[in-house]
Design an enzyme around this catalytic site. Structure first.
Site, PDB file in Angstrom:
ATOM      1  N   LYS A 179       9.053 -16.609 -62.343  1.00 40.05           N
ATOM      2  CA  LYS A 179       7.594 -16.652 -62.196  1.00 40.05           C
ATOM      3  C   LYS A 179       6.979 -16.822 -63.581  1.00 40.05           C
ATOM      4  CE  LYS A 179       3.692 -13.533 -61.360  1.00 40.05           C
ATOM      5  NZ  LYS A 179       3.074 -12.618 -60.410  1.00 40.05           N
ATOM      6  N   ASN A 208      -1.905 -11.404 -54.903  1.00 37.33           N
ATOM      7  CA  ASN A 208      -2.100  -9.970 -55.044  1.00 37.33           C
ATOM      8  C   ASN A 208      -3.562  -9.713 -55.403  1.00 37.33           C
ATOM      9  OD1 ASN A 208      -0.936 -11.042 -57.822  1.00 37.33           O
ATOM     10  ND2 ASN A 208      -2.286  -9.336 -58.316  1.00 37.33           N
ATOM     11  N   HIS A 229       4.178  -7.343 -55.845  1.00 37.62           N
ATOM     12  CA  HIS A 229       3.452  -7.479 -57.107  1.00 37.62           C
ATOM     13  C   HIS A 229       3.811  -6.327 -58.044  1.00 37.62           C
ATOM     14  CE1 HIS A 229      -0.165  -5.883 -59.289  1.00 37.62           C
ATOM     15  NE2 HIS A 229      -0.168  -7.111 -59.760  1.00 37.62           N
ATOM     16  N   SER A 230       3.636  -6.566 -59.341  1.00 36.66           N
ATOM     17  CA  SER A 230       3.888  -5.488 -60.294  1.00 36.66           C
ATOM     18  C   SER A 230       2.916  -5.551 -61.471  1.00 36.66           C
ATOM     19  CB  SER A 230       5.330  -5.634 -60.802  1.00 36.66           C
ATOM     20  OG  SER A 230       5.432  -5.565 -62.190  1.00 36.66           O
ATOM     21  N   ASN A 231       2.590  -4.370 -61.999  1.00 38.13           N
ATOM     22  CA  ASN A 231       1.965  -4.263 -63.323  1.00 38.13           C
ATOM     23  C   ASN A 231       3.008  -3.647 -64.276  1.00 38.13           C
ATOM     24  OD1 ASN A 231      -1.010  -3.502 -61.657  1.00 38.13           O
ATOM     25  ND2 ASN A 231      -0.901  -5.127 -63.191  1.00 38.13           N
ATOM     26  N   PRO A 263      -1.899 -18.194 -61.951  1.00 40.46           N
ATOM     27  CA  PRO A 263      -3.046 -18.230 -62.867  1.00 40.46           C
ATOM     28  C   PRO A 263      -4.055 -17.095 -62.649  1.00 40.46           C
ATOM     29  CG  PRO A 263      -2.741 -20.340 -61.697  1.00 40.46           C
ATOM     30  CD  PRO A 263      -1.951 -19.307 -60.967  1.00 40.46           C
ATOM     31  N   ASN A 264      -3.721 -16.133 -61.800  1.00 37.68           N
ATOM     32  CA  ASN A 264      -4.618 -14.994 -61.539  1.00 37.68           C
ATOM     33  C   ASN A 264      -6.056 -15.423 -61.223  1.00 37.68           C
ATOM     34  OD1 ASN A 264      -2.711 -12.825 -63.507  1.00 37.68           O
ATOM     35  ND2 ASN A 264      -3.486 -12.233 -61.507  1.00 37.68           N
ATOM     36  N   HIS A 313       7.571  -6.192 -64.128  1.00 33.27           N
ATOM     37  CA  HIS A 313       7.376  -6.323 -65.584  1.00 33.27           C
ATOM     38  C   HIS A 313       8.481  -5.594 -66.352  1.00 33.27           C
ATOM     39  CE1 HIS A 313       3.331  -7.568 -64.529  1.00 33.27           C
ATOM     40  NE2 HIS A 313       2.878  -7.526 -65.762  1.00 33.27           N
ATOM     41  N   LYS A 339       3.447 -16.423 -65.613  1.00 31.95           N
ATOM     42  CA  LYS A 339       2.047 -16.011 -65.638  1.00 31.95           C
ATOM     43  C   LYS A 339       1.237 -17.109 -66.302  1.00 31.95           C
ATOM     44  CE  LYS A 339       0.327 -12.879 -64.588  1.00 31.95           C
ATOM     45  NZ  LYS A 339      -0.336 -12.698 -63.311  1.00 31.95           N
ATOM     46  N   HIS A 352      -2.525  -8.443 -73.363  1.00 33.01           N
ATOM     47  CA  HIS A 352      -2.172  -7.023 -73.231  1.00 33.01           C
ATOM     48  C   HIS A 352      -2.463  -6.273 -74.526  1.00 33.01           C
ATOM     49  CE1 HIS A 352       0.854  -6.987 -69.646  1.00 33.01           C
ATOM     50  NE2 HIS A 352      -0.101  -7.883 -69.449  1.00 33.01           N
TER      51      HIS A 352
HETATM   52  O1  GKR Z   1       0.281  -7.851 -66.667  1.00 34.52           O
HETATM   53  O2  GKR Z   1      -0.972  -9.476 -67.407  1.00 34.52           O
HETATM   54  C1  GKR Z   1      -0.402  -8.876 -66.499  1.00 34.52           C
HETATM   55  C2  GKR Z   1      -0.480  -9.427 -65.101  1.00 34.52           C
HETATM   56  O3  GKR Z   1      -1.412 -10.427 -65.033  1.00 34.52           O
HETATM   57  C3  GKR Z   1      -0.787  -8.319 -64.135  1.00 34.52           C
HETATM   58  O4  GKR Z   1      -1.853  -7.584 -64.621  1.00 34.52           O
HETATM   59  C4  GKR Z   1      -1.079  -8.808 -62.746  1.00 34.52           C
HETATM   60  O5  GKR Z   1      -1.598  -7.763 -61.986  1.00 34.52           O
HETATM   61  O6  GKR Z   1       1.264  -9.271 -62.660  1.00 34.52           O
HETATM   62  C5  GKR Z   1       0.119  -9.223 -61.998  1.00 34.52           C
HETATM   63  C6  GKR Z   1      -0.079 -10.391 -61.058  1.00 34.52           C
HETATM   64  O7  GKR Z   1       0.869 -10.822 -60.471  1.00 34.52           O
HETATM   65  O8  GKR Z   1      -1.206 -10.827 -60.861  1.00 34.52           O
HETATM   66 MG    MG Z   2      -0.384 -12.221 -59.293  1.00 35.98          MG
END
Ligand code: GKR
Ligand code: MG
EC number: 4.2.1.40
Length: 424
Positions: free
Chosen positions: A190, A269, A320-322, A222-223, A349, A192, A25
């Site tokens: 959760k 998401n 989901h959230s940002n 792990p996106n 978040h 990340k 970030h």
């Molecule tokens: O804020 O780094 C982040 C998250 O990876 C976010 O951008 C994602 O969109 O939280 C999100 C997710 O669940 O993928």
């Molecule tokens: Mg996600």
């Protein structure tokens, strides 16, 4: 009742050096705050992405809404479609903020104003917004503790390190979870993942969390940054520990393969972000839980339609959230309260945002026992603090960031860093 004025104000607030699949970030996160004012003195509020391509659509919309009846959501949609068609295609938004992508321009601009229109409608009727969504099936919405691997401070930091400190070792991640749970009472956790630290390290963090919180439902996200092979290998190590496995690998086909082999419920998401992807996912059985997000699913009412579709096809629903502030948190809470089949605690978040940087009166909203409570106050139940809005708008003007870019931010730490998917 007619709309007299619309204001879209970009803001920037401090954000911690949180690691993710793209990189890290930046020191500030961007949002836009929407106010829709009626000729009889009500103001409806909304909050959305603040990246330049999104902001340009929201700002281009402002004058076109003057004179419209705030109950005329079809009129709103027609004006969004017309405005987006007249603008040049935007540049690609950050992949990790799916709503800022150009293909989502109509859905996210409609959503940003739909929330403000519904807030205005509800305020004028003296009822909470959730009543316009069919009423609350729950008066408290559960959220999860959203943990991040993180550095102690930003490179070339413009401000003092955040209060969370470093979050790299499994022990530090457990400590992060403890603080977040002590402060907010979260029941689910959760993590990340998909970061530069690699899958084995992230699985070790899950194992440490499992030991420290034997009862808590755990998820890892792990996106989409692990290959199918890596996702399968990690599933063998931690499958039994997971409530669900969120976006381990890219693509609907990859996700379908991971589910078929492991049987673990997969959430997303990333691969189901509109109804066309939903249809393809159902055909392939790629995901079993859809993480809704009204910011890019086209608003609160379309989020309810998504939830009904999930019910029809036997899928779970979560959210989901940002990075976001309290107006978005309350919009999420009102819609989640009106979704009977919300099957998991939602992501947020919010605990990462600084207490002195909320735009609503009274400061940050409380999360108690892991839940955000609804009140019977009209609309979203929150009021804008104009001093805070001005402060965060000044911060936007001076911070120099105009679109989220976690890749270039990571290159400040490691110039050879590249966007890669999957990385492992
Ligand atoms: O804020 O780094 C982040 C998250 O990876 C976010 O951008 C994602 O969109 O939280 C999100 C997710 O669940 O993928
Ligand atoms: Mg996600």
């Amino acid at each position: 009742m007619r709309i007299k004025q619309v204001r879209v104000t970009p803001i920037a607030f401090r954000d911690a050096p949180l690691l993710n699949a793209s990189g890290i970030h930046e020191p500030y996160a961007l949002r836009s705050i929407i106010e829709v004012e009626s000729d009889n003195g009500f103001i409806g509020l909304g909050e959305s992405y603040g990246d330049a391509p999104v902001l340009s659509v929201l700002q281009a919309m402002q004058d076109s809404l003057v004179g419209l009846d705030p109950f005329d959501l079809n009129g709103l949609r027609a004006r969004v479609v017309k405005t987006v068609a007249a603008l040049k295609p935007g540049t690609a938004g950050a992949e990790l903020a799916p709503g800022s992508h150009p293909s989502k321009q109509v859905a996210n601009a409609y959503s940003a104003f739909e929330v403000a229109f519904l807030d205005l409608q509800a305020r004028s009727l003296g009822m909470p917004l959730v009543d316009l969504l069919g009423g609350a099936v729950r008066d408290r919405v559960p959220f999860s503790a959203y943990l991040f691997l993180k550095y102690a401070e930003h490179v070339g930091s413009p401000y003092k390190p955040d209060r969370w400190g470093e979050g790299i070792s499994p022990e530090q991640i457990v400590a992060q979870a403890r603080t977040m749970i002590e402060e907010n009472g979260f029941k689910s956790i959760k993590l990340k993942a998909g970061t530069l630290l690699g899958p084995e390290h992230e699985v070790a963090c899950i194992k440490a969390l499992r030991q420290a919180f034997p009862e808590a439902p755990l998820r890892i996200d792990p996106n989409g940054n692990w290959s199918v092979q890596t996702s399968l290998r990690m599933a063998e190590l931690m499958g039994d520990d997971l409530e669900y496995y969120e976006d381990p690998c890219p693509g609907l086909e990859g996700m379908a393969e991971v589910h078929k082999i492991t049987g673990i419920p997969l959430a997303t998401n990333m691969v189901v972000t509109d109804f066309d992807e939903f249809r393809r996912s159902v055909a392939l059985n790629s995901v079993q839980i859809v993480l809704a997000d009204h910011h890019y699913w086209g608003g609160l009412r379309d989020t309810q339609i998504l939830a009904r579709m999930c019910d029809t096809f036997g899928l779970g629903v979560s959210m989901h959230s940002n990075s976001h502030l309290g107006i978005s948190l309350m919009a999420m809470t009102h819609v989640a309260a009106a979704v009977p089949n919300l099957s998991y605690a939602c992501d947020t978040h919010y605990p990462w945002q600084e207490p002195d940087e909320e735009v609503i009166k009274g400061g940050k909203l409380p999360i108690v026992d892991g839940c955000v409570a609804l009140t019977r106050a009209p609309g979203l139940g929150v009021e804008l603090d104009y001093d805070q809005l001005a402060k965060l708008n000044d911060q936007y003007l001076t911070c120099g960031i105009r679109s989220r870019n976690d890749v270039t931010q990571m290159q400040k730490y490691d110039p050879s860093w590249k966007a890669l998917k999957p990385r492992f």
